[in-house]
Structures are given as structure tokens and as C-alpha cells.
Design an enzyme around this catalytic site. Structure first.
Site, short mmCIF file in Angstrom:
data_model
loop_
_atom_site.label_atom_id
_atom_site.label_comp_id
_atom_site.label_asym_id
_atom_site.label_seq_id
_atom_site.Cartn_x
_atom_site.Cartn_y
_atom_site.Cartn_z
N ASP A 1 0.87 -1.16 0.00
CA ASP A 1 0.00 0.00 0.00
C ASP A 1 0.92 1.22 0.00
O ASP A 1 2.12 1.10 0.27
CB ASP A 1 -0.88 -0.03 1.27
CG ASP A 1 -1.70 1.22 1.44
OD1 ASP A 1 -2.40 1.60 0.49
OD2 ASP A 1 -1.60 1.84 2.52
N ASP B 1 -0.13 5.24 0.82
CA ASP B 1 -0.40 6.23 1.86
C ASP B 1 -0.58 5.57 3.21
O ASP B 1 -1.42 4.68 3.38
CB ASP B 1 -1.65 7.04 1.51
CG ASP B 1 -1.46 7.88 0.25
OD1 ASP B 1 -0.30 8.21 -0.06
OD2 ASP B 1 -2.46 8.18 -0.42
#
Length: 222
Positions: A17, A19
Site C-alpha cells: 500500500d 499512503d
């Protein structure tokens, strides 16, 4: 070209991932949503709490059901693009070291954001961008659907069971788990439900992630 620890065709892959996992963008996300809420005369704090749990279109439906969702999305995109240009960003400690050690063919980014913003943030923080980047525009179903992670695995030529997903949020963890991958959580004081392993920071996870990538990690689901 990246010449890290792993080689093309390696049996193990790492999917990140962005952010909250590699890039510390919490303050930026909060600021963008609060500015968006202010435009529509809404409670910024309440809107942000909804946005944390849902995709933008779902957030609009919940907090501004009478507004045109296309108009709402355009306003949000405008604010997000401006934030990429002028906001302050930082990579989490360990991110640069970790990504530089991984061969470009053995890792990917799986994000609910858009590719041009990810590339902008990575350019500003000096992080390398892999060959596979699955963004919001690449899928019709975002996290917590397994679709984003499954697409990334397909593009890597990997089996889900040979992949490690690194996440920080419940929706991403669920997405990785539903795809059949090993999922480790980082950057939180308490484990997200379902993770196979939990690390308080990305820095703490670096040695184990590299060990997984080289096939030397003996117990990836402990």
C-alpha cells in the site's frame, strides 16, 4: 536498473500500500478532506471520519447526498492535485532502504490513489517506482475488495500465496486477506484485525520483509 537482493522470477513477491504504509500522508489527507468539506459547508471533522472508512464516491453519498457526485469528485481531485504540488511529504523511515533492496520485478504498489499522484509523491520523497502500480483507475472495485491485489499479482506473474501484502489500514488488510495473500500490518500501535504479523513501524518490518522476499523467512504467518 534496480539490482537488489531478489532476482527476476523469484518465487516471492511484496505488494505495498502507499499512503500510511510507505508515505506519511495522514496530515495531507486530513487537510484535503477538511478543505473539501469547507467548500460545501460541512463539518470537516465528521467528513474526515467518514472518508477514512469509505471510497470517495461513498463518502459523498453519505455526507452530501444531494450534491452531484461528479462535481464533488472533481473538487476533491483539484485539492488533491494541488496538495501533491505544494504539500509537505515524507517517506516513512526504512522505506527508501527497503525498496532499493527489492528487484523491480518482484514488488508492486497497490493504492486507492491515482498513479500520477503516487508518482508525484515518490518523486518528491526520492522513492523508486516499480514496474507494476495498481491504482484506483485500474480497477472497478477498490479495497476492501480483493480485486486490486489480485490484479497486481497477475501483472507480476505471481500466485497470491507467494505474495506478501504490506498494509496499515483495515480496508487494505481485508483486501489482501481476501486475495489469499500473507498480510503484515505496519505503522500502528495496535494490530489491525486479521494481520498475520504486526509491526509498530515500517522500519521494524524491513529485515523481515527482505527475508520474505528472498525466501529465507521461515514463518511468514506467525
Amino acid at each position: 536498473m534496480t539490482t537488489g537482493l531478489t532476482q527476476p522470477g523469484s518465487a516471492k513477491y511484496v505488494l505495498f500500500d502507499v499512503d500510511g504504509t510507505l508515505i506519511d500522508a495522514v496530515a495531507n489527507q486530513r487537510r484535503v478532506w477538511e478543505m473539501w468539506a469547507a467548500r460545501y459547508g460541512l463539518d470537516p471533522a465528521a467528513v474526515y471520519q467518514v472518508a477514512l472508512r469509505t471510497r470517495p464516491v461513498e463518502t459523498f453519498a453519505a455526507v452530501a447526498p444531494k450534491r452531484d457526485p461528479h462535481e464533488c469528485l472533481a473538487a476533491l481531485h483539484e485539492l488533491e492535485d494541488e496538495d501533491v504540488r505544494s504539500g509537505v511529504y515524507a517517506a516513512f523511515d526504512g522505506a527508501s532502504e527497503l525498496l532499493s533492496e527489492l528487484h523491480a520485478d518482484c514488488w508492486a504498489l497497490v493504492t486507492s490513489n491515482y498513479e500520477h499522484r503516487v508518482r508525484g509523491r515518490f518523486a518528491r520523497t526520492g522513492l523508486p517506482v516499480p514496474g507494476v502500480l495498481v491504482d484506483a483507475a485500474a480497477v472497478t472495485e477498490g479495497k476492501p475488495s480483493p480485486v486490486p491485489y489480485l490484479l497486481a499479482a497477475e501483472r507480476l506473474g505471481a500466485k497470491p500465496e507467494d505474495c506478501l501484502a504490506i498494509e496499515d489500514a483495515p480496508s487494505g488488510v481485508e483486501s489482501g486477506l481476501r486475495s489469499g495473500m500473507t498480510v503484515w500490518g505496519v505503522n500502528s500501535s495496535t494490530p489491525v484485525d486479521g494481520v498475520h504479523r504486526h509491526f509498530g513501524s515500517l522500519r521494524e518490518a524491513v529485515p523481515d520483509i527482505l527475508a520474505f522476499a528472498t525466501g529465507s523467512h521461515q514463518d511468514s504467518t506467525a
